[in-house]
Design an enzyme around this catalytic site. Structure first.
Site, short mmCIF file in Angstrom:
data_model
loop_
_atom_site.label_atom_id
_atom_site.label_comp_id
_atom_site.label_asym_id
_atom_site.label_seq_id
_atom_site.Cartn_x
_atom_site.Cartn_y
_atom_site.Cartn_z
N LYS A 204 0.84 -1.21 0.00
CA LYS A 204 0.00 0.00 0.00
C LYS A 204 0.87 1.26 0.00
O LYS A 204 0.64 2.21 -0.76
CB LYS A 204 -0.91 -0.01 1.23
CG LYS A 204 -1.51 1.31 1.61
CD LYS A 204 -2.58 1.76 0.62
CE LYS A 204 -2.96 3.22 0.83
NZ LYS A 204 -4.06 3.66 0.02
N CYS A 258 -3.15 11.19 1.91
CA CYS A 258 -2.43 9.92 1.74
C CYS A 258 -1.02 10.12 1.20
O CYS A 258 -0.04 9.78 1.86
CB CYS A 258 -3.19 9.02 0.77
SG CYS A 258 -4.86 8.75 1.30
N1 SAJ Z 1 -0.96 15.40 -8.47
C1 SAJ Z 1 0.00 16.09 -9.20
N2 SAJ Z 1 0.43 15.56 -10.39
C2 SAJ Z 1 -0.07 14.38 -10.88
C3 SAJ Z 1 -1.03 13.69 -10.13
C4 SAJ Z 1 -1.46 14.22 -8.93
O1 SAJ Z 1 0.47 17.16 -8.80
O2 SAJ Z 1 0.36 13.97 -11.96
C5 SAJ Z 1 -1.39 15.91 -7.17
C6 SAJ Z 1 -2.90 16.12 -7.04
O3 SAJ Z 1 -3.30 17.35 -7.54
C7 SAJ Z 1 -3.09 16.02 -5.53
C8 SAJ Z 1 -2.06 14.96 -5.14
O4 SAJ Z 1 -1.11 14.92 -6.20
O5 SAJ Z 1 -2.77 17.23 -4.88
C9 SAJ Z 1 -2.62 13.57 -4.91
O6 SAJ Z 1 -3.67 13.31 -5.82
P1 SAJ Z 1 -3.91 11.87 -6.48
O7 SAJ Z 1 -5.09 11.98 -7.35
O8 SAJ Z 1 -2.65 11.38 -7.08
O9 SAJ Z 1 -4.16 10.91 -5.24
P2 SAJ Z 1 -5.16 10.89 -3.96
O10 SAJ Z 1 -4.39 11.38 -2.79
O11 SAJ Z 1 -6.45 11.54 -4.25
O12 SAJ Z 1 -5.38 9.32 -3.83
C10 SAJ Z 1 -4.25 8.47 -3.72
C11 SAJ Z 1 -4.38 7.36 -4.78
N3 SAJ Z 1 -3.15 6.59 -4.88
C12 SAJ Z 1 -2.58 6.28 -6.09
O13 SAJ Z 1 -3.03 6.67 -7.14
C13 SAJ Z 1 -1.36 5.43 -6.05
C14 SAJ Z 1 -5.55 6.44 -4.39
O14 SAJ Z 1 -5.63 5.35 -5.28
C15 SAJ Z 1 -5.34 5.94 -2.95
O15 SAJ Z 1 -6.40 5.09 -2.55
C16 SAJ Z 1 -5.33 7.14 -2.04
O16 SAJ Z 1 -4.21 7.95 -2.40
C17 SAJ Z 1 -5.22 6.64 -0.61
O17 SAJ Z 1 -6.24 6.61 0.08
O18 SAJ Z 1 -4.13 6.18 -0.23
#
Ligand code: SAJ
Length: 434
Positions: A204, A258
């Site tokens: 995870k 997360c």
């Molecule tokens: N972000 C970027 N660039 C990107 C992708 C995201 O700057 O290319 C930023 C987003 O704007 C945000 C942050 O990263 O601020 C995180 O966003 P996210 O959409 O990547 O993830 P979360 O936090 O909403 O959800 C994550 C997910 N993990 C993965 O994709 C590996 C989700 O599947 C998990 O279940 C969740 O964390 C969790 O609960 O752990």
């Protein structure tokens, strides 16, 4: 057929609702009376699509109730928060420990306890099991114990709870099988058996760390590109035409509950973090980078007003935890103070008579009363600069002309690269991107 879900937050609540929809009798237990009150009035704290309806149906069918007391159950699911202790960069396991302590006296032979909260490796066996075991009972023999992480994306939780693959690691193959039995009732993706709970916990953390490190790479690329006057987005798009390259999107930093936390959990009982720790620092440094770029354009204005559009941590959600937009707001104010301290030297009086950046916040999804959010028109009126900090759909569709008329200045910092730059330039804006 009962399931007791411990913790009715972002994961516990939708999981309880889905289990009830799948035919289980579910009792949701939470220690927070505000959560229980709100739920008994069928109010859901987030704007997660479909959740409110599912809960209403489950309650109408008498398969879901919330309770201030935990109950004996065939399955206990622990979905409590595991915040990061910022001083030590370690996981605060108080809620997990307290859930395990609560379950211990309720456990009957053959019951199953599943930990879903994100935790440092070995928590299930080293922290949870000792609370549940007695002098005469052992996890895996008298009751089942497993770890199974949630992997759902906020904004899409219900669909991903059903459709994502699931990883389950029990303390024995029988414990794994017992946990798999429950998830089979609603998971349409594949269910993978990990060799043990510690592997499942580790996996995870790897998934979120993978994303964090890749976003840090994208952010570093964006900073490099700026030094060479190269458009980072165009460069990344071209780099990604290679079949084995998939660079993520640069942005104002990584928010949410997360990804900014989980990489540190990996280092809890190991001193091997290197690239991972460095990536964390790159991402945590992005709000300051944005403020630095913006500062160059607003420093000549006496008391500039900056409108920040987007305090949610990402697009189309109403969650502000670890929000880059809020970090930018805080740092803009601190930067101004630091500059004044430097200018006035010892004479500085922080709260008296000094001109500061006026930061005004707007968000198309968040309705947090503590944040002093303003309507869009009020936020942009008289602003010297505009910062797009969240990729909400509503911001992609903004019309630049009325905003230009309302603003005093012409600077728009589009940290998410969602605005059509040519259209905004034609409307008279100086468009900055990262
Ligand atoms: N972000 C970027 N660039 C990107 C992708 C995201 O700057 O290319 C930023 C987003 O704007 C945000 C942050 O990263 O601020 C995180 O966003 P996210 O959409 O990547 O993830 P979360 O936090 O909403 O959800 C994550 C997910 N993990 C993965 O994709 C590996 C989700 O599947 C998990 O279940 C969740 O964390 C969790 O609960 O752990």
């Amino acid at each position: 057929m009962t399931v007791c879900v411990h913790g009715l937050g972002y994961i516990g609540l939708p999981t309880a609702a889905i289990l009830a929809a799948a035919g289980r009798e579910v009792v949701g237990y939470d220690t927070d009376p505000t959560v229980l009150n709100r739920l008994s009035r069928e109010r859901v704290p987030t704007e997660e699509p479909g959740l409110e309806g599912l809960i209403r149906e489950a309650k109408a069918a008498d398969r879901f109730r919330v309770s201030a007391e935990p109950v004996p159950a065939e399955y206990h699911l622990i979905c409590v928060p595991t915040p990061l202790d910022r001083r030590s960069n370690t996981a605060d396991l108080t809620a997990v420990e307290s859930a395990a302590r609560t379950i211990a006296p309720l456990l009957r032979p053959g019951d199953t306890v599943i930990l879903e909260s994100t935790v440092p490796p070995r928590t299930t066996v080293d922290v949870v099991a000792p609370f549940l075991e007695t002098a005469s009972t052992t996890a895996g023999e008298d009751f089942h114990l497993a770890f199974s992480p949630e992997t759902v994306l906020p904004g899409n939780i219900l669909r991903e709870l059903r459709e994502n693959d699931r990883i389950v690691g029990g303390v024995t193959p029988e414990s794994t099988a017992a946990a798999v039995g429950l998830y089979r009732e609603f998971v349409e993706g594949q269910i993978h058996r990990a060799p043990d709970p510690s592997t499942a916990e580790f996996v995870k953390l790897l998934q979120n760390t993978f994303r964090d490190v890749n976003i840090a790479l994208a952010n570093e690329i964006a900073k490099l590109a700026a030094d060479y006057e190269v458009d980072s987005r165009a460069a990344i798009e071209l780099a990604n035409v290679h079949p084995r390259v998939d660079i993520h999107d640069p942005g104002p930093g990584v928010g949410g509950h997360c990804i900014p936390l989980d990489p540190w959990f990996l280092g809890q009982d190991s001193d091997q973090l290197d690239v991972i720790a460095s990536a964390r620092r790159v991402n945590d440094g992005m709000p300051a980078y944005v403020v630095g770029l913006l500062g160059e354009h607003i420093e000549s204005v006496g008391s500039p007003k900056v409108a920040i559009l987007g305090v949610a941590y990402k697009g189309n959600v109403d969650d502000t935890r670890e929000s880059p937009g809020l970090a930018i707001a805080r740092q803009l104010q601190q930067r101004q103070r630091r500059r004044q301290e430097a200018d006035i030297g010892d004479e500085v009086v922080l709260n008296g008579g000094v001109s500061e950046v006026e930061v005004v916040l707007h968000d198309a999804h968040v309705s947090d009363q503590t944040l002093d959010l303003r309507p869009l028109e009020e936020a942009v009126t008289g602003a010297d600069a505009l910062v797009i900090a969240t990729d909400h759909d509503e911001y992609e569709r903004l019309d630049p002309s009325p905003i230009r008329t309302a603003m005093d200045g012409t600077v728009v910092m589009d940290t998410r690269a969602i605005l059509p730059p040519d259209e905004w330039r034609e409307a008279g804006f100086t468009v900055l991107r990262i």
